[in-house]
Design a protein around this motif. Structure first.
Motif, short mmCIF file in Angstrom:
data_model
loop_
_atom_site.label_atom_id
_atom_site.label_comp_id
_atom_site.label_asym_id
_atom_site.label_seq_id
_atom_site.Cartn_x
_atom_site.Cartn_y
_atom_site.Cartn_z
N LYS A 147 48.98 31.07 54.36
CA LYS A 147 49.53 29.80 54.83
C LYS A 147 48.57 29.09 55.78
CE LYS A 147 53.35 27.77 57.42
NZ LYS A 147 54.65 28.01 58.09
N GLU A 148 48.09 29.81 56.77
CA GLU A 148 47.19 29.18 57.75
C GLU A 148 45.89 28.73 57.12
OE1 GLU A 148 47.95 28.36 60.74
OE2 GLU A 148 49.97 29.22 60.50
N ILE A 149 45.43 29.48 56.13
CA ILE A 149 44.18 29.11 55.47
C ILE A 149 44.33 27.78 54.74
CG2 ILE A 149 42.53 29.76 53.67
CD1 ILE A 149 43.08 32.68 54.35
N PHE A 150 45.42 27.65 53.98
CA PHE A 150 45.63 26.43 53.20
C PHE A 150 45.97 25.24 54.10
CE2 PHE A 150 45.89 29.39 49.67
CZ PHE A 150 45.23 28.70 48.67
N LEU A 151 46.68 25.49 55.19
CA LEU A 151 46.94 24.41 56.13
C LEU A 151 45.64 23.90 56.76
CD1 LEU A 151 50.21 25.59 57.95
CD2 LEU A 151 49.95 23.72 56.30
N GLU A 152 44.73 24.82 57.02
CA GLU A 152 43.43 24.43 57.57
C GLU A 152 42.66 23.58 56.55
OE1 GLU A 152 39.31 26.48 59.23
OE2 GLU A 152 41.13 27.70 58.98
#
Length: 268
Positions: free
Chosen positions: A15-20
């Protein structure tokens, strides 16, 4: 994506990777749109400078004032827009967003080249154009003036490297304005300008023929350049061969008819 939609995404290691990735792409697209707007504004203001410079035809007494007004508009408005483009590309590779601001830069080069030709009867150099894209800045107060003074302890330089292709394409557009200037000059009674312009335009066209073709845009603009040159040659032909037999008040109409109807049948 709004915050509430982000909260609905199930928690996962990715999740954090794609939000970044999302935030990075949003930042990139926003920058691109800002550059497109600056480029569009630069195009509009440059066209206004070109239109103002065409007022010189038949107004030699006002030539100095018109040139002064054009330089003032460039300094007070267009250079500030170019500085905004430079700031958007600061510490970044300008080639990443080159297509966003290239049209406005080419229009600016056309305006500067037209101004230089009218005032000095020569082609603006790439170094001169680059000087317009180099700004002296002092602390956080940005000055919309080309460099020329020595740098102080609290001064720095902002610069947008000029792409040679942008310079060449901007010069190609210049010939269209010179062709219009020739026809306007004849309408104002100046029969010498087209012959003086012809030599310059032929030299410019010869220079373009020596260049390697760089994409579809270069081929298209070279074709337009050739068409403008042929129209100026037709103007000179009409003045030289038929000028004495056509009444003065009908000369411009005859030239307009010749350049519109016969240019395709006239080869260099």
């Amino acid at each position: 994506m709004c915050q509430c939609e982000e909260d609905k995404i199930p928690s996962s290691p990715y999740k954090e990777i794609f939000l970044e990735f999302q935030h990075e792409l949003d930042f990139k697209y926003d920058k691109h749109e800002r550059l497109v707007k600056l480029s569009r504004d630069c195009t509009i203001q440059s066209k206004r400078v070109i239109f103002a410079l065409h007022r010189i035809s038949g107004n030699e007494a006002l030539k100095g004032r018109i040139l002064s007004e054009a330089r003032k508009k460039i300094s007070s408005e267009i250079l500030c827009l170019l500085q905004g483009i430079i700031l958007e590309n600061e510490k970044k590779d300008p080639r990443k967003h080159h297509t966003a601001f290239s049209p406005g830069l080419q229009e600016f080069i056309e305006a500067i080249a037209f101004l230089t030709f009218l005032s000095k009867r020569r082609l603006v150099t790439m170094e001169e154009v680059q000087s317009y894209l180099t700004f002296k800045v002092q602390q956080e107060s940005f000055l919309c003036e080309p460099t020329g003074a020595q740098l102080g302890s609290e001064e720095a330089i902002l610069c947008l490297p000029l792409d040679p292709v942008d310079y060449v394409l901007g010069i190609a557009d210049l010939t269209g304005e010179l062709m219009r200037l020739c026809i306007n000059a004849v309408g104002c009674g100046d029969r010498e300008l087209p012959f003086n312009m012809l030599t310059f335009m032929r030299a410019t066209y010869s220079g373009f023929l020596s260049l390697r073709s760089i994409g579809k845009e270069m081929g298209r603009k070279t074709s337009v350049l050739k068409s403008s040159l042929m129209k100026v040659e037709r103007v000179c032909y009409t003045l030289k061969i038929r000028g004495s037999e056509i009444p003065e008040h009908l000369l411009v109409r005859a030239i307009a008819t010749d350049t519109d109807n016969n240019v395709d049948d006239y080869s260099l």
